[in-house]
Enzyme design. Structure first.
Site, mmCIF file in Angstrom:
data_model
loop_
_atom_site.group_PDB
_atom_site.id
_atom_site.type_symbol
_atom_site.label_atom_id
_atom_site.label_comp_id
_atom_site.label_asym_id
_atom_site.label_seq_id
_atom_site.Cartn_x
_atom_site.Cartn_y
_atom_site.Cartn_z
ATOM 1 N N HIS A 18 0.882 -1.141 0.000
ATOM 2 C CA HIS A 18 0.000 0.000 0.000
ATOM 3 C C HIS A 18 0.934 1.208 0.000
ATOM 4 C CE1 HIS A 18 -2.070 2.638 2.902
ATOM 5 N NE2 HIS A 18 -3.199 1.975 2.694
ATOM 6 N N HIS A 21 2.818 1.948 3.199
ATOM 7 C CA HIS A 21 3.934 1.094 3.612
ATOM 8 C C HIS A 21 5.269 1.673 3.157
ATOM 9 C CE1 HIS A 21 0.818 -2.318 3.518
ATOM 10 N NE2 HIS A 21 1.023 -1.956 4.766
ATOM 11 N N CYS A 124 -10.693 -5.504 17.839
ATOM 12 C CA CYS A 124 -10.835 -5.056 16.449
ATOM 13 C C CYS A 124 -9.880 -5.878 15.605
ATOM 14 C CB CYS A 124 -10.517 -3.567 16.292
ATOM 15 S SG CYS A 124 -10.457 -3.113 14.538
ATOM 16 N N CYS A 127 -7.402 -3.765 13.468
ATOM 17 C CA CYS A 127 -6.209 -3.298 14.210
ATOM 18 C C CYS A 127 -5.484 -4.468 14.847
ATOM 19 C CB CYS A 127 -6.575 -2.353 15.354
ATOM 20 S SG CYS A 127 -7.481 -0.893 14.925
ATOM 21 N N CYS A 143 -14.799 0.910 15.471
ATOM 22 C CA CYS A 143 -13.393 1.296 15.302
ATOM 23 C C CYS A 143 -13.317 2.426 14.273
ATOM 24 C CB CYS A 143 -12.552 0.111 14.835
ATOM 25 S SG CYS A 143 -10.908 0.627 14.322
ATOM 26 N N HIS A 146 -11.182 1.469 11.114
ATOM 27 C CA HIS A 146 -11.692 0.465 10.172
ATOM 28 C C HIS A 146 -13.187 0.563 9.909
ATOM 29 C CE1 HIS A 146 -7.765 -1.095 11.463
ATOM 30 N NE2 HIS A 146 -7.683 -1.394 10.187
ATOM 31 N N LYS A 293 -8.144 9.452 4.768
ATOM 32 C CA LYS A 293 -7.511 8.165 4.961
ATOM 33 C C LYS A 293 -7.838 7.308 3.729
ATOM 34 C CE LYS A 293 -8.019 4.328 8.082
ATOM 35 N NZ LYS A 293 -6.711 3.773 8.215
ATOM 36 N N LYS A 296 -10.701 1.425 0.518
ATOM 37 C CA LYS A 296 -11.251 0.859 -0.717
ATOM 38 C C LYS A 296 -12.666 1.370 -0.934
ATOM 39 C CE LYS A 296 -8.419 -3.205 -1.090
ATOM 40 N NZ LYS A 296 -8.149 -4.272 -0.154
HETATM 41 N N1 MSP Z 1 1.839 -5.800 11.238
HETATM 42 C C1 MSP Z 1 1.786 -4.592 11.945
HETATM 43 C C2 MSP Z 1 3.175 -4.111 12.329
HETATM 44 C C3 MSP Z 1 3.948 -5.052 13.186
HETATM 45 S S1 MSP Z 1 5.512 -4.408 13.589
HETATM 46 C C4 MSP Z 1 6.114 -5.473 14.712
HETATM 47 C C5 MSP Z 1 1.097 -3.522 11.122
HETATM 48 N N2 MSP Z 1 1.069 -3.723 9.800
HETATM 49 S S2 MSP Z 1 0.429 -2.675 8.770
HETATM 50 O O1 MSP Z 1 0.545 -3.307 7.495
HETATM 51 O O2 MSP Z 1 -0.885 -2.300 9.177
HETATM 52 O O3 MSP Z 1 1.318 -1.395 8.823
HETATM 53 C C6 MSP Z 1 2.705 -1.485 8.568
HETATM 54 C C7 MSP Z 1 3.335 -0.108 8.642
HETATM 55 O O4 MSP Z 1 2.812 0.698 7.603
HETATM 56 C C8 MSP Z 1 3.053 0.629 9.959
HETATM 57 O O5 MSP Z 1 4.192 1.313 10.397
HETATM 58 C C9 MSP Z 1 1.975 1.587 9.575
HETATM 59 O O6 MSP Z 1 1.958 2.756 10.353
HETATM 60 C C10 MSP Z 1 2.382 1.925 8.157
HETATM 61 N N3 MSP Z 1 1.259 2.438 7.389
HETATM 62 C C11 MSP Z 1 0.144 1.781 6.970
HETATM 63 N N4 MSP Z 1 -0.671 2.667 6.339
HETATM 64 C C12 MSP Z 1 -0.090 3.899 6.342
HETATM 65 C C13 MSP Z 1 -0.385 5.136 5.770
HETATM 66 N N5 MSP Z 1 -1.491 5.383 5.108
HETATM 67 N N6 MSP Z 1 0.546 6.102 5.895
HETATM 68 C C14 MSP Z 1 1.760 5.904 6.507
HETATM 69 N N7 MSP Z 1 2.055 4.762 7.054
HETATM 70 C C15 MSP Z 1 1.118 3.773 7.073
HETATM 71 O O7 MSP Z 1 0.676 -2.533 11.684
#
Ligand code: MSP
Length: 471
Positions: A18, A21, A124, A127, A143, A146, A293, A296
């Site tokens: 995404h 990430h 949730c 989360c 939540c 979500h 935010k 989808k």
């Molecule tokens: N699996 C957990 C993390 C475990 S770490 C021991 C998780 N995964 S996640 O896929 O939801 O998010 C992974 C990372 O991407 C997190 O640091 C999260 O903050 C970041 N992001 C996910 N969506 C984001 C945005 N829209 N913007 C910036 N960062 C975002 O949480």
């Protein structure tokens, strides 16, 4: 200390990467490259979080065997990280048997702080978080991240006694021994810590099978966050290997939404294991899409590969590291992205390189080895992980060089045959550019390598523009 360990959050693999990430990866890579520039040995972990209900349910919905589903998506994440030019050294997958076995060892070591009790409350799945009664009420049972009602759970779980470590964690955070950046997030965490209860750290197998089995109890699997947080040390070989060469981490990079896990549960786990706390946690803001935010259902999800394919890697990293604020939420729009690329990267920097290299080449300007001393202000911003501000600082220098060319008019000096003046002027401008280029190198590794190569003897302007306009 010359060894530096940097970590990044491991994303859930319940879909393709995404755009958000990218923030974790680009920031962690910038930190890593900055430390390498300072001459440190860097170890840099990345990975994928492959357990939990969210992933299990998604695979089931798609009618795919869960392991095959996570294998497929983990590969997409690895490919994405490579495309972002991220120089990680270790990649952890939480379904890796070594990781699972080490998690079980860690659990056993924490047993003095674990007890079994009935959990009656809210959860949730989005989360992957147990939610307190108070929070559930405040959010009217839904939540906010979500937009789904919390699920009511009533089950026997293992609990981790956070209360055993609260005072130590509070002290470490208050004294910045565990430095939380930015400062306002540190305050939030200290507040949250005041009434954070013991945490449930397992789920009954009757409810969830997709997790690391709890040792000596067939009926339970570990709560996904326990297994996920442990990745930072299992990848170093803990507990069978001595990890003090790398641990404590110099910096852990996470999004603001998951800071609470990293600043409360994770330190408690480490203290329970008798390990030191990380030195720093950088909590970055969220990438929004058109002010909202990404979701989808709203239909505003931006595909990172589409952004990468548009103008290439430098444009991607330029936008995400400069125009997405390091600490605050910031907006991605195609318009902002295009403007930043065309007006700044292509015009300010790309044209500058072209102009200077062409002038140098035409007038036989040669440059010797320079000792590139970077300004103190740059180091101070970078040391404090103020990356978007550091980027702004460098960009001012780039714009200054452009202004200086217009002012000093080296082409006029050439025309008038003022050779010595021309040589001094050109050397000054090129030196300034190389200093800016070096400051940019943790952010834009590939592009800055190219620029460096252009300005080594003999200086030859690039045949193609460095940052071409899209066809
Ligand atoms: N699996 C957990 C993390 C475990 S770490 C021991 C998780 N995964 S996640 O896929 O939801 O998010 C992974 C990372 O991407 C997190 O640091 C999260 O903050 C970041 N992001 C996910 N969506 C984001 C945005 N829209 N913007 C910036 N960062 C975002 O949480």
């Amino acid at each position: 200390m010359d060894n530096i360990y940097i970590t990044t959050a491991i994303p859930y693999v319940n879909g393709a990467p995404h755009i958000g990430h990218a923030m974790d990866y680009c920031l962690a890579d910038t930190v890593a490259r900055y430390y390498k520039m300072l001459g440190k040995n860097v170890r840099f972990q990345a990975g994928t979080d492959e357990h939990g209900n969210k992933i299990f349910l998604k695979a089931k919905e798609l009618n795919e065997p869960v392991q095959e589903y996570v294998d497929k998506n983990a590969a997409k994440f690895q490919e994405f990280i490579h495309k972002l030019g991220v120089e990680y050294t270790d990649f952890v997958r939480t379904t890796d048997p070594d990781h699972e076995r080490r998690c079980q060892e860690i659990w056993k070591k924490l047993e003095n702080h674990i007890y079994k009790e009935k959990y009656e409350g809210w959860y949730c799945t989005g989360c992957e978080r147990f939610v307190t009664e108070k929070e559930c009420k405040e959010n009217n049972g839904i939540c906010s991240d979500h937009q789904k009602p919390y699920e009511k759970l009533s089950e026997e779980n293992y609990y981790f006694r956070i209360s055993d470590f609260k005072d130590q964690i509070r002290e470490a955070i208050s004294k910045d021994e565990l430095l939380i950046l930015p400062e306002f997030r540190k305050k939030e965490i200290l507040k949250l810590l005041e009434d954070s209860p013991d945490v449930s750290i397992s789920r009954p197998k009757s409810q969830l099978t997709w997790g690391v089995p709890v040792p000596d109890d067939d009926s339970q699997v570990m709560y996904v966050w326990i297994d996920a947080l442990a990745n930072y040390i299992t990848i170093l070989g803990y507990p069978e290997k001595e990890i003090s060469e790398w641990w404590p981490a110099a910096a852990q990079i996470v999004g603001k939404d998951i800071l609470r896990f990293h600043a409360i549960i994770w330190p408690a786990m480490l203290l329970g294991l008798g390990l030191p706390l990380p030195k720093r946690i950088l909590s970055h803001g969220m990438v929004l899409s058109n002010g909202q935010k990404m979701s989808k259902s709203i239909g505003n999800v931006v595909d990172p590969l589409e952004v990468l394919n548009k103008h290439g890697l430098a444009a991607f990293r330029y936008f995400f590291l400069r125009h997405i604020d390091t600490f605050e939420d910031s907006d991605f729009t195609w318009e902002k992205f295009e403007n930043a690329y065309n007006n700044e990267l292509a015009n300010d920097l790309g044209n500058l390189v072209q102009r200077l290299a062409t002038l140098a080449n035409k007038n036989g300007i040669k440059i010797n080895e320079f000792n590139l001393e970077l300004p103190e202000e740059y180091y101070s911003l970078m040391d404090n992980f103020e990356f978007s501000k550091a980027f702004d600082f460098v960009w001012e220098k780039v714009q200054d060089i452009n202004a200086k060319i217009d002012e000093e008019k080296p082409w006029a000096l050439a025309k008038n045959g003022e050779t010595e003046k021309l040589e001094n002027c050109m050397k000054g401008l090129i030196l300034d550019l190389l200093i800016a280029n070096k400051m940019l190198s943790p952010f834009l590794p590939e592009a800055t390598e190219k620029i460096k190569a252009i300005f080594t003897d003999p200086i030859v302007p690039p045949e193609e523009p460095l940052f071409p306009k899209a066809k």
